[in-house]
Design a protein around this motif. Structure first.
Motif, short mmCIF file in Angstrom:
data_model
loop_
_atom_site.label_atom_id
_atom_site.label_comp_id
_atom_site.label_asym_id
_atom_site.label_seq_id
_atom_site.Cartn_x
_atom_site.Cartn_y
_atom_site.Cartn_z
N LYS A 32 -31.45 47.34 -107.32
CA LYS A 32 -30.05 47.20 -107.72
C LYS A 32 -29.79 45.75 -108.13
CE LYS A 32 -28.25 50.97 -104.98
NZ LYS A 32 -27.31 51.38 -103.96
N PRO A 33 -28.95 45.55 -109.13
CA PRO A 33 -28.74 44.19 -109.63
C PRO A 33 -28.02 43.27 -108.65
CG PRO A 33 -27.81 45.82 -111.14
CD PRO A 33 -28.31 46.54 -109.96
N GLY A 34 -27.15 43.75 -107.81
CA GLY A 34 -26.46 42.90 -106.85
C GLY A 34 -25.17 42.32 -107.40
N LYS A 35 -24.82 41.11 -106.94
CA LYS A 35 -23.57 40.47 -107.34
C LYS A 35 -23.85 39.18 -108.09
CE LYS A 35 -20.74 42.26 -103.62
NZ LYS A 35 -19.78 41.93 -102.58
N ALA A 38 -21.90 33.33 -109.35
CA ALA A 38 -20.80 32.45 -109.72
C ALA A 38 -19.44 33.05 -109.35
CB ALA A 38 -20.85 32.16 -111.22
N CYS A 39 -19.20 34.31 -109.74
CA CYS A 39 -17.86 34.87 -109.53
C CYS A 39 -17.81 35.92 -108.41
CB CYS A 39 -17.34 35.49 -110.83
SG CYS A 39 -18.30 36.90 -111.42
N GLY A 40 -18.95 36.46 -108.01
CA GLY A 40 -18.99 37.41 -106.90
C GLY A 40 -18.78 38.87 -107.29
N ARG A 41 -18.56 39.13 -108.58
CA ARG A 41 -18.36 40.52 -109.01
C ARG A 41 -19.70 41.24 -109.05
NH1 ARG A 41 -14.74 40.28 -114.34
NH2 ARG A 41 -16.64 39.26 -115.02
N PRO A 42 -19.69 42.56 -108.83
CA PRO A 42 -20.95 43.31 -108.94
C PRO A 42 -21.43 43.34 -110.39
CG PRO A 42 -19.13 44.76 -108.28
CD PRO A 42 -18.59 43.38 -108.36
N SER A 50 -20.57 39.12 -117.06
CA SER A 50 -19.58 38.97 -118.12
C SER A 50 -18.73 37.71 -117.97
CB SER A 50 -18.67 40.20 -118.16
OG SER A 50 -17.97 40.33 -116.94
N CYS A 51 -18.82 37.02 -116.83
CA CYS A 51 -18.08 35.79 -116.66
C CYS A 51 -18.71 34.65 -117.46
CB CYS A 51 -17.97 35.40 -115.19
SG CYS A 51 -19.51 34.85 -114.44
#
Length: 54
Positions: A32-35, A38-42, A50-51
């Motif tokens: 699984k790719p994880g989070k 930098a921003c903490g989004r999955p 995308s950040c």
């Protein structure tokens, strides 16, 4: 008789679950790719976040 079968089935399933946890201890072992760091989004997919930072 049926109680013995049910108990043996449950014990067998518990043993299989324990062996499954030993082989695959966490979500990272499944690929699984994880989070994003930098921003903490999955993260979705294996590409960059995308950040734009990670």
């Amino acid at each position: 008789m049926i109680v013995k079968v049910v108990v043996l089935f449950l014990v067998g399933m518990a043993v299989l679950a324990m062996f499954g946890r030993l082989r695959l201890p966490g979500p990272l072992s499944k690929g699984k790719p994880g989070k994003c760091r930098a921003c903490g989004r999955p993260k979705i997919g294996r590409g960059p976040c995308s950040c734009g930072k990670g």
